[in-house]
Design a protein around this motif. Structure first.
Motif, PDB file in Angstrom:
ATOM      1  N   ALA A  57     -28.390 -11.986 -62.237  1.00  0.00           N
ATOM      2  CA  ALA A  57     -27.415 -12.267 -63.302  1.00  0.00           C
ATOM      3  C   ALA A  57     -27.867 -13.435 -64.169  1.00  0.00           C
ATOM      4  CB  ALA A  57     -26.046 -12.564 -62.682  1.00  0.00           C
ATOM      5  N   LEU A  58     -28.406 -14.488 -63.562  1.00  0.00           N
ATOM      6  CA  LEU A  58     -28.886 -15.632 -64.332  1.00  0.00           C
ATOM      7  C   LEU A  58     -30.083 -15.261 -65.196  1.00  0.00           C
ATOM      8  CD1 LEU A  58     -28.581 -18.560 -61.749  1.00  0.00           C
ATOM      9  CD2 LEU A  58     -27.168 -18.140 -63.765  1.00  0.00           C
ATOM     10  N   THR A  59     -30.954 -14.411 -64.673  1.00  0.00           N
ATOM     11  CA  THR A  59     -32.099 -13.943 -65.465  1.00  0.00           C
ATOM     12  C   THR A  59     -31.608 -13.200 -66.699  1.00  0.00           C
ATOM     13  OG1 THR A  59     -33.521 -13.789 -63.517  1.00  0.00           O
ATOM     14  CG2 THR A  59     -34.167 -12.498 -65.448  1.00  0.00           C
ATOM     15  N   SER A  60     -30.637 -12.317 -66.511  1.00  0.00           N
ATOM     16  CA  SER A  60     -30.076 -11.576 -67.644  1.00  0.00           C
ATOM     17  C   SER A  60     -29.370 -12.518 -68.614  1.00  0.00           C
ATOM     18  CB  SER A  60     -29.096 -10.512 -67.147  1.00  0.00           C
ATOM     19  OG  SER A  60     -29.760  -9.552 -66.341  1.00  0.00           O
ATOM     20  N   GLY A  61     -28.658 -13.524 -68.076  1.00  0.00           N
ATOM     21  CA  GLY A  61     -27.985 -14.492 -68.925  1.00  0.00           C
ATOM     22  C   GLY A  61     -28.968 -15.302 -69.759  1.00  0.00           C
ATOM     23  N   LEU A  62     -30.084 -15.665 -69.164  1.00  0.00           N
ATOM     24  CA  LEU A  62     -31.110 -16.410 -69.901  1.00  0.00           C
ATOM     25  C   LEU A  62     -31.738 -15.537 -70.977  1.00  0.00           C
ATOM     26  CD1 LEU A  62     -32.790 -18.883 -70.401  1.00  0.00           C
ATOM     27  CD2 LEU A  62     -34.222 -18.282 -68.436  1.00  0.00           C
ATOM     28  N   GLN A  63     -32.000 -14.285 -70.657  1.00  0.00           N
ATOM     29  CA  GLN A  63     -32.556 -13.368 -71.657  1.00  0.00           C
ATOM     30  C   GLN A  63     -31.596 -13.230 -72.843  1.00  0.00           C
ATOM     31  OE1 GLN A  63     -35.568 -12.318 -71.590  1.00  0.00           O
ATOM     32  NE2 GLN A  63     -36.243 -11.456 -69.647  1.00  0.00           N
ATOM     33  N   PRO A  82     -35.860 -11.749 -58.970  1.00  0.00           N
ATOM     34  CA  PRO A  82     -35.762 -10.376 -59.484  1.00  0.00           C
ATOM     35  C   PRO A  82     -37.158  -9.806 -59.710  1.00  0.00           C
ATOM     36  CG  PRO A  82     -34.328 -11.865 -60.704  1.00  0.00           C
ATOM     37  CD  PRO A  82     -35.213 -12.723 -59.861  1.00  0.00           C
ATOM     38  N   PRO A  83     -37.261  -8.488 -59.894  1.00  0.00           N
ATOM     39  CA  PRO A  83     -38.578  -7.871 -60.157  1.00  0.00           C
ATOM     40  C   PRO A  83     -39.265  -8.522 -61.355  1.00  0.00           C
ATOM     41  CG  PRO A  83     -36.913  -6.193 -59.745  1.00  0.00           C
ATOM     42  CD  PRO A  83     -36.178  -7.493 -59.834  1.00  0.00           C
ATOM     43  N   ALA A  84     -40.586  -8.560 -61.296  1.00  0.00           N
ATOM     44  CA  ALA A  84     -41.361  -9.270 -62.321  1.00  0.00           C
ATOM     45  C   ALA A  84     -41.104  -8.733 -63.713  1.00  0.00           C
ATOM     46  CB  ALA A  84     -42.841  -9.185 -61.980  1.00  0.00           C
ATOM     47  N   ASP A  85     -40.953  -7.421 -63.856  1.00  0.00           N
ATOM     48  CA  ASP A  85     -40.791  -6.855 -65.199  1.00  0.00           C
ATOM     49  C   ASP A  85     -39.484  -7.318 -65.854  1.00  0.00           C
ATOM     50  OD1 ASP A  85     -39.175  -5.399 -63.504  1.00  0.00           O
ATOM     51  OD2 ASP A  85     -39.672  -3.445 -64.353  1.00  0.00           O
ATOM     52  N   SER A  86     -38.438  -7.569 -65.050  1.00  0.00           N
ATOM     53  CA  SER A  86     -37.171  -8.028 -65.627  1.00  0.00           C
ATOM     54  C   SER A  86     -37.215  -9.496 -66.014  1.00  0.00           C
ATOM     55  CB  SER A  86     -36.031  -7.815 -64.614  1.00  0.00           C
ATOM     56  OG  SER A  86     -36.159  -8.692 -63.515  1.00  0.00           O
ATOM     57  N   ARG A  87     -38.236 -10.212 -65.549  1.00  0.00           N
ATOM     58  CA  ARG A  87     -38.344 -11.650 -65.839  1.00  0.00           C
ATOM     59  C   ARG A  87     -39.290 -11.924 -66.998  1.00  0.00           C
ATOM     60  NH1 ARG A  87     -40.726 -14.327 -62.035  1.00  0.00           N
ATOM     61  NH2 ARG A  87     -41.365 -12.671 -60.609  1.00  0.00           N
ATOM     62  N   LEU A  88     -39.940 -10.908 -67.523  1.00  0.00           N
ATOM     63  CA  LEU A  88     -40.826 -11.092 -68.654  1.00  0.00           C
ATOM     64  C   LEU A  88     -40.027 -11.330 -69.925  1.00  0.00           C
ATOM     65  CD1 LEU A  88     -43.543  -8.370 -67.963  1.00  0.00           C
ATOM     66  CD2 LEU A  88     -43.720 -10.840 -67.558  1.00  0.00           C
ATOM     67  N   ARG A 124     -46.480 -15.952 -70.072  1.00  0.00           N
ATOM     68  CA  ARG A 124     -47.501 -15.200 -69.347  1.00  0.00           C
ATOM     69  C   ARG A 124     -46.950 -14.563 -68.069  1.00  0.00           C
ATOM     70  NH1 ARG A 124     -50.734 -19.244 -67.878  1.00  0.00           N
ATOM     71  NH2 ARG A 124     -49.703 -19.340 -65.829  1.00  0.00           N
ATOM     72  N   ASP A 125     -46.194 -15.337 -67.285  1.00  0.00           N
ATOM     73  CA  ASP A 125     -45.803 -14.889 -65.944  1.00  0.00           C
ATOM     74  C   ASP A 125     -44.340 -14.480 -65.810  1.00  0.00           C
ATOM     75  OD1 ASP A 125     -48.410 -15.541 -65.110  1.00  0.00           O
ATOM     76  OD2 ASP A 125     -47.818 -17.616 -64.721  1.00  0.00           O
ATOM     77  N   GLY A 126     -43.507 -14.863 -66.772  1.00  0.00           N
ATOM     78  CA  GLY A 126     -42.096 -14.521 -66.680  1.00  0.00           C
ATOM     79  C   GLY A 126     -41.239 -15.693 -66.224  1.00  0.00           C
ATOM     80  N   ILE A 127     -39.946 -15.475 -66.275  1.00  0.00           N
ATOM     81  CA  ILE A 127     -38.937 -16.490 -65.957  1.00  0.00           C
ATOM     82  C   ILE A 127     -38.802 -16.672 -64.444  1.00  0.00           C
ATOM     83  CG2 ILE A 127     -36.440 -16.955 -66.077  1.00  0.00           C
ATOM     84  CD1 ILE A 127     -36.470 -15.180 -68.648  1.00  0.00           C
ATOM     85  N   GLY A 128     -38.542 -17.900 -64.019  1.00  0.00           N
ATOM     86  CA  GLY A 128     -38.045 -18.140 -62.664  1.00  0.00           C
ATOM     87  C   GLY A 128     -39.026 -18.583 -61.617  1.00  0.00           C
ATOM     88  N   GLY A 129     -40.304 -18.239 -61.747  1.00  0.00           N
ATOM     89  CA  GLY A 129     -41.258 -18.535 -60.689  1.00  0.00           C
ATOM     90  C   GLY A 129     -42.024 -19.828 -60.902  1.00  0.00           C
ATOM     91  N   GLY A 173     -28.491 -11.268 -56.186  1.00  0.00           N
ATOM     92  CA  GLY A 173     -27.599 -10.864 -57.260  1.00  0.00           C
ATOM     93  C   GLY A 173     -27.337 -11.994 -58.244  1.00  0.00           C
ATOM     94  N   VAL A 174     -27.131 -13.207 -57.726  1.00  0.00           N
ATOM     95  CA  VAL A 174     -26.923 -14.369 -58.600  1.00  0.00           C
ATOM     96  C   VAL A 174     -28.147 -14.575 -59.489  1.00  0.00           C
ATOM     97  CG1 VAL A 174     -26.696 -16.878 -58.645  1.00  0.00           C
ATOM     98  CG2 VAL A 174     -25.281 -15.543 -57.084  1.00  0.00           C
ATOM     99  N   LEU A 175     -29.333 -14.466 -58.918  1.00  0.00           N
ATOM    100  CA  LEU A 175     -30.553 -14.695 -59.697  1.00  0.00           C
ATOM    101  C   LEU A 175     -30.782 -13.591 -60.726  1.00  0.00           C
ATOM    102  CD1 LEU A 175     -33.055 -16.089 -57.041  1.00  0.00           C
ATOM    103  CD2 LEU A 175     -31.309 -17.263 -58.393  1.00  0.00           C
TER     104      LEU A 175
END
Length: 351
Positions: free
Chosen positions: A252-258, A343-349, A302-307, A248-250
């Motif tokens: 939220a952080l992904t959404s915050g970064l977006q 988070p799922p890959a599509d949400s990190r793009l 190319r790969d998305g955020i976080g990985g 859940g924290v990750l």
């Protein structure tokens, strides 16, 4: 045996029809009661600035709460301290330099702390030099004096950069200075360059009145350094007991970064409102620098955020070894980074 009359049977049926649904409905109501959010102590490795906009937005926009976590922020004294707090359980999660985590994990009796989300796809390590001192490119550093602040993490990867770029380390004088005077001594011309984070030292120098046209920001990433930068780390016990909270924290952080990527000005306004005497112009420049240099890299697009990319991480581990002598077997990517909470890959793009 006395037989029940039809009237008695009918009465029993009516009672059952009323009582059983009421009991079941009570169970449903109890099951639907909202769960209490999971408390998470999250340590930042330094005082708040524009680079931390994703964390601020996750708080101010209710993104943490929407994920069922109640996050409390605390400030550590650098990445080593943030890692120590997570290792001891004083903090559940933290933002810290992943290369410092790698060195920590090689220590005796170190806790199996892992990174679970990379915020800075490229480390912000850099040499910040004065062009007026004859430094326009990395090769110009030969024969110069380099100020190195106490506790600076950039200098730990300097040997790998020197090796990769065939510099002459014997001609470069390293002058040890206090962290508080790193920028002032460069501004005063007492050294030719300093090592530091590009989004901190370079911008702080411009704030001190050094013209941007006189600054050469020599990013290690542009000179062969494969290191990742700051990442979210997690206490292993907390991760085992509360995996949904970590996820859940990750999220939220992904959404915050977006959100910060889409609206840097709005993001910085919220950051500055939480700072003491923060400059909106300065922090906006800091966030723009971080997004351009450290977050929105070709790998992320190319790969998305976080990985991480395992092959690149292996190269980075080899570069760390140019300065750091591993006491144990050199770790692999999976020993340091756990991607199961992402988070799922599509949400990190990034759009």
């Amino acid at each position: 045996m006395r037989m029940r009359t039809p009237v008695t049977l009918l009465a029993l049926a009516l009672i059952a029809a009323l009582v059983v649904p009421a009991w079941l409905s009570g169970q449903v109501v109890a099951a639907e009661e909202p769960k209490r959010p999971v408390a998470v102590m999250f340590a930042l490795d330094r005082p708040l600035d524009g680079s931390m906009a994703p964390v601020v937005l996750a708080t101010s926009r209710g993104l943490f709460g929407a994920q069922g976590v109640a996050v409390t922020m605390t400030t550590a004294k650098g990445s080593p301290d943030a890692i120590a707090r997570v290792a001891s359980g004083e903090a559940d999660m933290a933002l810290a330099d992943i290369n410092e985590l790698i060195r920590y994990r090689d220590g005796a009796n170190s806790a199996p702390v892992k990174a679970v989300f990379v915020l800075f796809n490229r480390a912000p390590y850099a040499i910040i030099a004065r062009k007026s001192r004859g430094i326009n490119a990395l090769a110009d550093i030969d024969g110069k004096t380099l100020g190195v602040a106490e506790g600076d993490l950039s200098i730990r990867l300097w040997p790998a950069v020197v090796k990769h770029n065939h510099l002459k380390p014997e001609t470069i004088k390293l002058s040890r200075v206090g962290a508080a005077v790193r920028e002032p001594i460069l501004s005063a011309g007492q050294v030719d360059a300093v090592s530091g984070f590009s989004y901190l030292s370079a911008i702080n120098l411009r704030d001190r009145g050094v013209p941007a046209a006189d600054l050469a920001v020599l990013r290690f990433a542009d000179y062969g350094c494969d290191a990742y930068g700051h990442a979210v780390i997690v206490n292993p016990g907390f991760a085992a007991k509360q995996p949904a909270a970590v996820k859940g924290v990750l999220r939220a952080l992904t959404s915050g970064l977006q959100l910060a990527i889409k609206d840097p000005q709005g993001a910085v306004a919220e950051v500055v409102s939480r700072m003491d005497d923060g400059s909106r112009e300065l922090e906006l420049e800091r966030l723009h620098t971080v997004l351009a240099d450290n977050v929105l890299t070709s790998d992320v697009r190319r790969d998305g955020i976080g990985g991480i990319a395992p092959a690149r991480f292996e190269r980075a581990l080899g570069q760390i070894a140019d300065d750091f002598k591993f006491q144990h077997k050199r770790p692999g990517p999976a020993d340091i980074f756990d991607d199961s909470f992402l988070p799922p890959a599509d949400s990190r793009l990034v759009n």
